[in-house]
Structures are given as structure tokens and as C-alpha cells.
Motif scaffolding. Structure first.
Motif, mmCIF file in Angstrom:
data_model
loop_
_atom_site.group_PDB
_atom_site.id
_atom_site.type_symbol
_atom_site.label_atom_id
_atom_site.label_comp_id
_atom_site.label_asym_id
_atom_site.label_seq_id
_atom_site.Cartn_x
_atom_site.Cartn_y
_atom_site.Cartn_z
ATOM 1 N N HIS A 126 0.833 -1.207 0.000
ATOM 2 C CA HIS A 126 0.000 0.000 0.000
ATOM 3 C C HIS A 126 0.869 1.259 0.000
ATOM 4 C CE1 HIS A 126 -2.748 3.090 1.496
ATOM 5 N NE2 HIS A 126 -3.721 2.334 1.006
ATOM 6 N N GLN A 127 1.888 1.264 0.838
ATOM 7 C CA GLN A 127 2.777 2.421 0.942
ATOM 8 C C GLN A 127 3.479 2.701 -0.394
ATOM 9 O OE1 GLN A 127 6.152 1.727 3.491
ATOM 10 N NE2 GLN A 127 6.376 3.901 3.950
ATOM 11 N N ILE A 128 3.978 1.676 -1.028
ATOM 12 C CA ILE A 128 4.686 1.837 -2.305
ATOM 13 C C ILE A 128 3.726 2.337 -3.380
ATOM 14 C CG2 ILE A 128 5.885 0.587 -4.153
ATOM 15 C CD1 ILE A 128 6.918 -1.305 -1.842
ATOM 16 N N LEU A 129 2.547 1.726 -3.475
ATOM 17 C CA LEU A 129 1.592 2.127 -4.511
ATOM 18 C C LEU A 129 1.115 3.561 -4.319
ATOM 19 C CD1 LEU A 129 -0.542 -1.122 -4.894
ATOM 20 C CD2 LEU A 129 1.268 -0.281 -6.403
ATOM 21 N N THR A 130 0.908 3.957 -3.072
ATOM 22 C CA THR A 130 0.472 5.318 -2.797
ATOM 23 C C THR A 130 1.521 6.323 -3.266
ATOM 24 O OG1 THR A 130 -0.846 4.575 -0.919
ATOM 25 C CG2 THR A 130 -0.273 6.908 -0.973
ATOM 26 N N GLN A 131 2.780 6.026 -3.032
ATOM 27 C CA GLN A 131 3.869 6.896 -3.486
ATOM 28 C C GLN A 131 3.858 7.039 -5.001
ATOM 29 O OE1 GLN A 131 5.968 8.798 -1.825
ATOM 30 N NE2 GLN A 131 7.047 9.425 -3.657
ATOM 31 N N LEU A 132 3.396 6.012 -5.697
ATOM 32 C CA LEU A 132 3.361 6.021 -7.163
ATOM 33 C C LEU A 132 2.019 6.514 -7.716
ATOM 34 C CD1 LEU A 132 5.316 2.709 -7.718
ATOM 35 C CD2 LEU A 132 6.149 5.060 -8.054
ATOM 36 N N GLN A 133 1.200 7.114 -6.841
ATOM 37 C CA GLN A 133 -0.060 7.753 -7.213
ATOM 38 C C GLN A 133 -1.144 6.765 -7.646
ATOM 39 O OE1 GLN A 133 0.596 11.252 -9.720
ATOM 40 N NE2 GLN A 133 2.765 11.021 -9.245
ATOM 41 N N VAL A 134 -1.087 5.559 -7.099
ATOM 42 C CA VAL A 134 -2.133 4.564 -7.336
ATOM 43 C C VAL A 134 -3.221 4.785 -6.290
ATOM 44 C CG1 VAL A 134 -2.677 2.090 -7.355
ATOM 45 C CG2 VAL A 134 -0.503 2.905 -8.300
ATOM 46 N N ASN A 135 -4.456 4.754 -6.718
ATOM 47 C CA ASN A 135 -5.595 4.915 -5.817
ATOM 48 C C ASN A 135 -6.000 3.537 -5.296
ATOM 49 O OD1 ASN A 135 -5.845 7.766 -6.438
ATOM 50 N ND2 ASN A 135 -6.579 7.071 -8.428
ATOM 51 N N VAL A 136 -5.656 3.249 -4.054
ATOM 52 C CA VAL A 136 -5.967 1.960 -3.451
ATOM 53 C C VAL A 136 -7.368 2.039 -2.855
ATOM 54 C CG1 VAL A 136 -5.290 0.257 -1.712
ATOM 55 C CG2 VAL A 136 -3.525 1.511 -2.988
ATOM 56 N N VAL A 137 -8.207 1.064 -3.193
ATOM 57 C CA VAL A 137 -9.571 1.031 -2.677
ATOM 58 C C VAL A 137 -9.504 0.741 -1.180
ATOM 59 C CG1 VAL A 137 -11.849 -0.028 -2.863
ATOM 60 C CG2 VAL A 137 -10.429 0.227 -4.906
#
Length: 180
Positions: A126-137
Motif C-alpha cells: 500500500h505504501q509503495i503504490l500510494t507513493q506512485l499515485q495509485v488509488n488503493v480502494v
């Protein structure tokens, strides 16, 4: 919206992995969609290799990410962290120009033989994806602890509570995709 395209990525390369089974459960719960299984058996990220040109397997994954409307990620936990194949795939995807991950919507699921169900790897992902501007549900974490006890021999999830959590998350994903 036409039939949504879901890119699935399992952090476990093993064909019979619990995270692949968990992803399959999520795909079933989502309903009608085009599903692309991302192959994370990629060369290790290396800037020198990138300079010579994207490896074909990496380019394929990048193209799949471009086509996808959403990502469904199975994030197992190895030694209290994200698996090397999943981290490596995300590292390669982050190198695409333009960014193939930015503004994508993703669902993260974790299954583990251990007692925490992959909680640390889930948070890492989650932390990595958020840094890459991915919107996690958002929602309660979907963690399958002692996964060897939760799946039948046919690979189906036997736990009704977890099935309900997954169905709710996939319903939210479908609603987000329909709204955009």
C-alpha cells in the motif's frame, strides 16, 4: 463503460499459491471483466539493462498496465515484507514513461500461511503504490491467515466472512470504475 479490464498481479510466482487463489476469488466476486494475468517472473531491475531497452517481458507488463482499468494485487509476505517479485515488478512499472501506474485504481489482498495473513506486506505494498499515485480502494484489510486452512482442494475460499469482505471490496471497485 465497456467490459472493465483487470490486471492481476500475484507476488508469489508459484502456480498453486494462496495469493493466486485469493485473486481468483476476487475476480469471481467482481463479475464480468476481461482479466489479464501479469507475469511477474521478470529480470531484476537494473538501470544498465533499462538503458539498453526494456526487456520484452517488462514491456509486456507495462502494456498490460496501460490497458488495465484496475489492478488486483495479491501480496504475500516473505520474512515480514513484500516479496521480491512484486517489488521488482512495481519498480519496473514505475520506470514507464508516462507513468502507467498513476491514477490507476487497485485492490490489495494478502494471504499467508502465518498468523497475520501478510499484514506487513500488505502495508508495504500500500505504501509503495500510494507513493506512485495509485488509488488503493480503502476498507478493512483483506488478510487470509493460516491460508492452508482457508482454501479447499479446488482452490476456492471456504471462509464466508472473507468472501463477504472480498465481495464488498470488489463491488466498491466496480462502482469506482463505473463512475469514472
Amino acid at each position: 463503460m465497456t467490459k472493465p479490464v483487470l490486471l492481476t498481479m500475484s507476488g508469489s510466482l508459484r502456480k498453486g499459491s494462496y495469493n493466486r487463489m485469493l485473486i481468483a476469488e476476487a475476480v469471481r466476486a467482481f463479475g464480468e471483466a476481461e482479466v489479464i494475468e501479469g507475469d511477474l517472473n521478470l529480470p531484476l531491475y537494473d538501470g544498465d539493462l533499462e538503458e539498453r531497452g526494456m526487456p520484452a517481458s517488462v514491456q509486456t507488463l507495462m502494456d498490460q498496465a496501460r490497458r488495465a482499468d484496475a489492478l488486483i494485487i495479491g501480496s504475500p509476505e516473505y520474512n515480514k515484507g513484500i516479496t521480491a517479485p512484486l517489488k521488482n515488478a512495481i519498480d519496473w512499472l514505475s520506470r514507464a514513461k508516462p507513468n502507467v501506474l498513476a491514477n490507476h485504481t487497485a485492490v490489495i489482498l494478502s494471504a499467508s500461511a502465518g498468523r497475520t495473513g501478510g499484514e506487513t506486506a500488505h502495508f508495504n505494498t500500500h505504501q509503495i503504490l500510494t507513493q506512485l499515485q495509485v488509488n488503493v480502494v480503502h476498507g478493512p484489510l483483506i488478510l487470509v491467515a493460516a491460508a492452508h486452512n482457508e482454501f479447499g482442494e479446488d482452490g476456492a475460499l471456504n471462509n464466508d466472512f472473507l468472501k463477504g469482505q472480498i465481495a464488498d471490496r470488489m463491488e466498491r471497485l466496480r462502482a469506482l470504475l463505473t463512475a469514472s
